[in-house]
Design a protein around this motif. Sequence first.
Motif, PDB file in Angstrom:
ATOM      1  N   LEU A 104      -3.161   1.527  -8.458  1.00 20.64           N
ATOM      2  CA  LEU A 104      -2.424   0.834  -8.724  1.00 20.64           C
ATOM      3  C   LEU A 104      -1.784  -0.058  -7.709  1.00 20.64           C
ATOM      4  N   TYR A 105      -1.428   0.215  -6.804  1.00 19.29           N
ATOM      5  CA  TYR A 105      -1.459   0.058  -5.439  1.00 19.29           C
ATOM      6  C   TYR A 105      -2.290  -0.372  -4.385  1.00 19.29           C
TER       7      TYR A 105
ATOM      8  N   GLY B 250       3.598   9.127  -2.692  1.00 15.39           N
ATOM      9  CA  GLY B 250       4.796   6.932  -2.873  1.00 15.39           C
ATOM     10  C   GLY B 250       5.181   6.464  -1.646  1.00 15.39           C
ATOM     11  N   PHE B 251       5.258   6.552  -0.466  1.00 12.13           N
ATOM     12  CA  PHE B 251       5.578   6.078   1.066  1.00 12.13           C
ATOM     13  C   PHE B 251       4.655   5.089   1.179  1.00 12.13           C
ATOM     14  N   ARG B 252       5.106   4.439   1.284  1.00 10.15           N
ATOM     15  CA  ARG B 252       5.104   3.139   2.081  1.00 10.15           C
ATOM     16  C   ARG B 252       4.354   2.715   3.739  1.00 10.15           C
TER      17      ARG B 252
ATOM     18  N   HIS C  17       0.682  -1.517  -0.409  1.00  7.71           N
ATOM     19  CA  HIS C  17      -0.096   0.137  -0.074  1.00  7.71           C
ATOM     20  C   HIS C  17       0.830   1.464   0.092  1.00  7.71           C
ATOM     21  N   ARG C  18       0.351   1.855  -0.605  1.00  9.22           N
ATOM     22  CA  ARG C  18       1.474   3.296  -1.174  1.00  9.22           C
ATOM     23  C   ARG C  18       0.245   4.961  -0.555  1.00  9.22           C
ATOM     24  N   CYS C  19       1.021   5.613   0.095  1.00 11.63           N
ATOM     25  CA  CYS C  19       0.445   6.976   0.172  1.00 11.63           C
ATOM     26  C   CYS C  19       0.563   7.122  -1.001  1.00 11.63           C
ATOM     27  N   VAL C  20      -1.115   8.271  -1.892  1.00 16.38           N
ATOM     28  CA  VAL C  20      -1.183   8.811  -2.762  1.00 16.38           C
ATOM     29  C   VAL C  20      -0.756  10.027  -3.188  1.00 16.38           C
ATOM     30  N   GLY C  21      -0.631  10.377  -1.905  1.00 19.71           N
ATOM     31  CA  GLY C  21       0.972  11.720  -2.289  1.00 19.71           C
ATOM     32  C   GLY C  21       2.043  11.460  -2.310  1.00 19.71           C
TER      33      GLY C  21
ATOM     34  N   LYS D 165      -2.704   8.389   8.370  1.00 20.20           N
ATOM     35  CA  LYS D 165      -2.749   9.650   7.877  1.00 20.20           C
ATOM     36  C   LYS D 165      -0.839   8.795   7.264  1.00 20.20           C
ATOM     37  N   CYS D 166      -0.124   8.986   6.683  1.00 20.89           N
ATOM     38  CA  CYS D 166       0.667   8.580   5.649  1.00 20.89           C
ATOM     39  C   CYS D 166       2.148   8.776   6.941  1.00 20.89           C
ATOM     40  N   GLY D 167       2.996   8.185   7.314  1.00 19.71           N
ATOM     41  CA  GLY D 167       3.680   8.208   8.087  1.00 19.71           C
ATOM     42  C   GLY D 167       5.694   9.383   7.349  1.00 19.71           C
ATOM     43  N   ASN D 168       5.139   9.365   6.158  1.00 15.33           N
ATOM     44  CA  ASN D 168       6.124  10.602   5.631  1.00 15.33           C
ATOM     45  C   ASN D 168       5.647  12.020   5.793  1.00 15.33           C
ATOM     46  N   CYS D 169       4.471  11.943   4.570  1.00 13.74           N
ATOM     47  CA  CYS D 169       4.483  13.516   4.775  1.00 13.74           C
ATOM     48  C   CYS D 169       2.652  14.177   5.338  1.00 13.74           C
TER      49      CYS D 169
END
Length: 245
Positions: free
Chosen positions: A66-67, A12-14, A6-10, A31-35
């Motif tokens: 895609l993910y 691309g972080f897993r 699974h990826r963050c759509v913003g 929420k994404c841990g990166n952004c």
Amino acid sequence: MAASEHRCVGCGFRVKSLFIQYSPGNIRLMKCGNCKEVADEYIECERMIIFIDLILHRPKVYRHVLYNAINPATVNIQHLLWKLVFAYLLLDCYRSLLLRKSDEESSFSDSPVLLSIKVLIGVLSANAAFIISFAIATKGLLNEVSRRREIMLGIFISSYFKIFLLAMLVWEFPMSVIFFVDILLLTSNSMALKVMTESTMTRCIAVCLIAHLIRFLVGQIFEPTIFLIQIGSLLQYMSYFFRIV
């Protein structure tokens, strides 16, 4: 496209999970841990919005499709790939028949059986050349060799623009529409490749352009008049448009 892919759509972080479900119809988006943004807001969007964003070539929706949209736990990826290949070839055969239909001389000179065989051989040969050249170009320009199946699955999914050819069953369009569909197909494939490889858009366009060009050249061996038909129809449509303006 594995379960952990699974990826963050913003960015691309897993991400491990996209949402938490408390009860049927009651979920909380993660929420994404990166952004630090919502990992995939398209989970709560209607399909029409997703489809419109696909047409607009937004990277976020390509990452979603895609993910995150395909769950390997419930979907057999290999079977899905073969279904997409079959649909892709079927629509390509229909595209070839549409172009041949505008070539009256070819349409009347060939029997239905001979015409079907010629179309099938042409489509299979052109698409085999497309896949081989795409794989070589991807390896040479993007150095991608380990995810061939996933990338080809993404390419076939991003070829959804071919569906628009079915509209010609109901409405009469100039043959130049097929030319525009081919251009949109190229740009959509390039966007999908960029999302999946995280490479530059220039390289992805180059890869897809090489593959589509070789596909076109091989197709001309079996259908040498098709390109002239498309160009002639396009010029006729443009002249008509400028007369109106």
